[in-house]
Design a protein around this motif. Sequence first.
Motif, mmCIF file in Angstrom:
data_model
loop_
_atom_site.group_PDB
_atom_site.id
_atom_site.type_symbol
_atom_site.label_atom_id
_atom_site.label_comp_id
_atom_site.label_asym_id
_atom_site.label_seq_id
_atom_site.Cartn_x
_atom_site.Cartn_y
_atom_site.Cartn_z
ATOM 1 N N ASN A 68 0.812 -1.223 0.000
ATOM 2 C CA ASN A 68 0.000 0.000 0.000
ATOM 3 C C ASN A 68 0.842 1.269 0.000
ATOM 4 O O ASN A 68 0.437 2.305 0.543
ATOM 5 N N GLY A 69 2.028 1.211 -0.593
ATOM 6 C CA GLY A 69 2.832 2.412 -0.756
ATOM 7 C C GLY A 69 3.550 2.882 0.488
ATOM 8 O O GLY A 69 4.070 4.006 0.511
ATOM 9 N N LYS A 70 3.611 2.077 1.528
ATOM 10 C CA LYS A 70 4.283 2.491 2.763
ATOM 11 C C LYS A 70 5.765 2.106 2.722
ATOM 12 O O LYS A 70 6.152 1.133 2.089
ATOM 13 N N LEU A 71 6.558 2.897 3.420
ATOM 14 C CA LEU A 71 7.989 2.642 3.501
ATOM 15 C C LEU A 71 8.424 2.831 4.949
ATOM 16 O O LEU A 71 8.176 3.866 5.549
ATOM 17 N N GLN A 72 9.069 1.825 5.516
ATOM 18 C CA GLN A 72 9.562 1.918 6.889
ATOM 19 C C GLN A 72 11.081 2.020 6.863
ATOM 20 O O GLN A 72 11.757 1.234 6.218
ATOM 21 N N VAL A 73 11.607 3.014 7.577
ATOM 22 C CA VAL A 73 13.053 3.213 7.658
ATOM 23 C C VAL A 73 13.473 3.126 9.117
ATOM 24 O O VAL A 73 12.910 3.784 9.988
ATOM 25 N N THR A 74 14.470 2.294 9.386
ATOM 26 C CA THR A 74 15.048 2.157 10.714
ATOM 27 C C THR A 74 16.527 2.521 10.642
ATOM 28 O O THR A 74 17.228 2.081 9.730
ATOM 29 N N VAL A 75 16.992 3.330 11.581
ATOM 30 C CA VAL A 75 18.400 3.714 11.656
ATOM 31 C C VAL A 75 18.878 3.488 13.083
ATOM 32 O O VAL A 75 18.231 3.913 14.041
ATOM 33 N N GLU A 76 20.014 2.829 13.226
ATOM 34 C CA GLU A 76 20.646 2.655 14.523
ATOM 35 C C GLU A 76 22.118 3.021 14.354
ATOM 36 O O GLU A 76 22.782 2.524 13.440
ATOM 37 N N ALA A 77 22.616 3.921 15.205
ATOM 38 C CA ALA A 77 23.979 4.404 15.033
ATOM 39 C C ALA A 77 24.666 4.557 16.385
ATOM 40 O O ALA A 77 24.028 4.831 17.402
ATOM 41 N N TRP A 78 25.984 4.385 16.367
ATOM 42 C CA TRP A 78 26.815 4.495 17.552
ATOM 43 C C TRP A 78 27.967 5.456 17.272
ATOM 44 O O TRP A 78 28.438 5.553 16.150
#
Length: 223
Positions: A68-78
Motif C-alpha cells: 500500500n505504498g508504505k515505507l519503513q526506515v530504521t536507523v541505529e547508530a553508535w
Amino acid sequence: MRNAPRIIAATAASFALALGGATAAYAGHDSNPSGKVASYSYDLNAVQPADVPESRASGTTRVKALPNGKLQVTVEAWGLSPNLPHAMHLHGVPGEATDQACPGPAAAGADGVVTVLDGAPFYGGILTSLTSTGDVSPASALALDRFAMSDADGYLYYQRTFTDVPGYTDAGTVQVVVHGIDFDRNGMYAFNPADPFSSRSSSLGAGIPLEATVPVLCGGIAN
C-alpha cells in the motif's frame, strides 16, 4: 558524473529551503522476506577521513517497502556526537541515471572534509527527510528540531513508517545519509573561531556552521 551539477544544485536548494569513511558503504542487502515486502539492510559507514575529529561513528539501517505504498526506515547508530539532533535523509538519483554509492575519504576537498556538496555527486539529491514528526519533504532537510537525537553516549535509534512518499519506487535504490559532527565537543552546532574545524562554514552557505550539515554516515545500494 553526468548528473553531478543537477544533483548538487538540487541538494543545495533542499537545504536552503530547510534553513528560511572511511570506506564506501557496503552495497549488499539481505533477501526479501516475501513478494509483498522488500526489505534491505545496509551498514552505515563513516564518510570522513580518519583525521576529522569526532567522525568515527558506525551504524546500520533497514529500508523496508511495505504494501500500500508504505515505507519503513530504521536507523541505529553508535559514536555520533552526543546529545544532539542529527539530520538524516534518503538520497538517490531518479530515472535511468545511476549514482556512485557513498563517498569515502577521497571525496574530501582541499579542506580535508567531505562536505554536503562533495558527497552529492555520489549519493544524489534528497528524496525524503527522515524527520521524527511532520513534513518529510526535502524542504525539511535541516529541520533539526524534528530529527532524532543521539543520547549521552552518542547512540541513536530511529524508526518511522511513511505513507505515499514520492521520489522512489524501490527501497533498494536509496542511500541513507546521517549528518552532524560536533567537532569541538561543546554540545552544540555552532561557530567556534578557536577550533580549526568548528570555525568553518557549511558548503551550503557562509552563515551555516559546517558542524550542522557535514555528513558523518552513509549506507545504501547504488541504483
